[in-house]
Motif scaffolding. Structure first.
Motif, mmCIF file in Angstrom:
data_model
loop_
_atom_site.group_PDB
_atom_site.id
_atom_site.type_symbol
_atom_site.label_atom_id
_atom_site.label_comp_id
_atom_site.label_asym_id
_atom_site.label_seq_id
_atom_site.Cartn_x
_atom_site.Cartn_y
_atom_site.Cartn_z
ATOM 1 N N ASN A 164 43.601 27.963 23.260
ATOM 2 C CA ASN A 164 42.152 28.117 23.148
ATOM 3 C C ASN A 164 41.434 26.805 22.820
ATOM 4 O O ASN A 164 40.288 26.803 22.392
ATOM 5 C CB ASN A 164 41.820 29.181 22.096
ATOM 6 N N GLY A 165 42.129 25.695 22.993
ATOM 7 C CA GLY A 165 41.498 24.396 22.830
ATOM 8 C C GLY A 165 41.400 23.884 21.407
ATOM 9 O O GLY A 165 40.666 22.938 21.132
ATOM 10 N N TYR A 166 42.126 24.490 20.485
ATOM 11 C CA TYR A 166 42.104 24.034 19.097
ATOM 12 C C TYR A 166 43.394 23.274 18.801
ATOM 13 O O TYR A 166 44.426 23.523 19.395
ATOM 14 C CB TYR A 166 41.997 25.220 18.127
ATOM 15 N N SER A 167 43.324 22.393 17.846
ATOM 16 C CA SER A 167 44.505 21.648 17.426
ATOM 17 C C SER A 167 45.120 22.337 16.213
ATOM 18 O O SER A 167 44.410 22.782 15.312
ATOM 19 C CB SER A 167 44.102 20.217 17.043
ATOM 20 N N PHE A 168 46.445 22.402 16.182
ATOM 21 C CA PHE A 168 47.126 22.966 15.020
ATOM 22 C C PHE A 168 46.842 22.129 13.774
ATOM 23 O O PHE A 168 46.862 22.640 12.668
ATOM 24 C CB PHE A 168 48.629 23.065 15.282
ATOM 25 N N ASP A 169 46.525 20.842 13.978
ATOM 26 C CA ASP A 169 46.185 19.969 12.850
ATOM 27 C C ASP A 169 44.908 20.416 12.143
ATOM 28 O O ASP A 169 44.679 20.060 10.991
ATOM 29 C CB ASP A 169 46.024 18.525 13.322
ATOM 30 N N ASP A 170 44.076 21.184 12.845
ATOM 31 C CA ASP A 170 42.826 21.679 12.261
ATOM 32 C C ASP A 170 43.000 22.998 11.523
ATOM 33 O O ASP A 170 42.017 23.594 11.077
ATOM 34 C CB ASP A 170 41.775 21.871 13.362
#
Length: 96
Positions: free
Chosen positions: A66-72
């Motif tokens: 979904n375009g999110y980073s796991f770092d976030d």
């Protein structure tokens, strides 16, 4: 629910946050009775950890899709927790 997060991701992060709280409680209980832990409690704890790890892997894939980073994830978790707190303060039911 924050508009920028799809409902499925919101729910997955909420579940992750709830799991962390449960695992922390379990860990504190185990520390309190160190050396006297029944095997079934350890088995439950280990199973909870396995479930948590599996859930994290699914969440990481879903975030990426979904375009999110796991770092976030920490930031996104804070958004979800705040939204749920606001909902419960407004008289809505808190997500279990």
């Amino acid at each position: 629910m924050p508009e920028q997060l799809p409902k499925e991701i919101f729910n997955m992060i909420s579940d992750r946050s709830t799991q962390i709280k449960s695992l922390n409680s379990y860990a504190k209980a185990i520390q309190a009775v160190s050396g006297k832990i029944p095997a079934h409690i350890l088995e439950d704890f280990i199973e909870s950890l396995r479930s948590f790890n599996s859930g994290i892997a699914c969440l990481e894939l879903e975030l990426g899709d979904n375009g999110y980073s796991f770092d976030d994830l920490a930031y996104l978790t804070a958004i979800v927790d705040a939204a749920e707190m606001d909902k419960s303060r407004a008289g809505g039911e808190k997500t279990p």
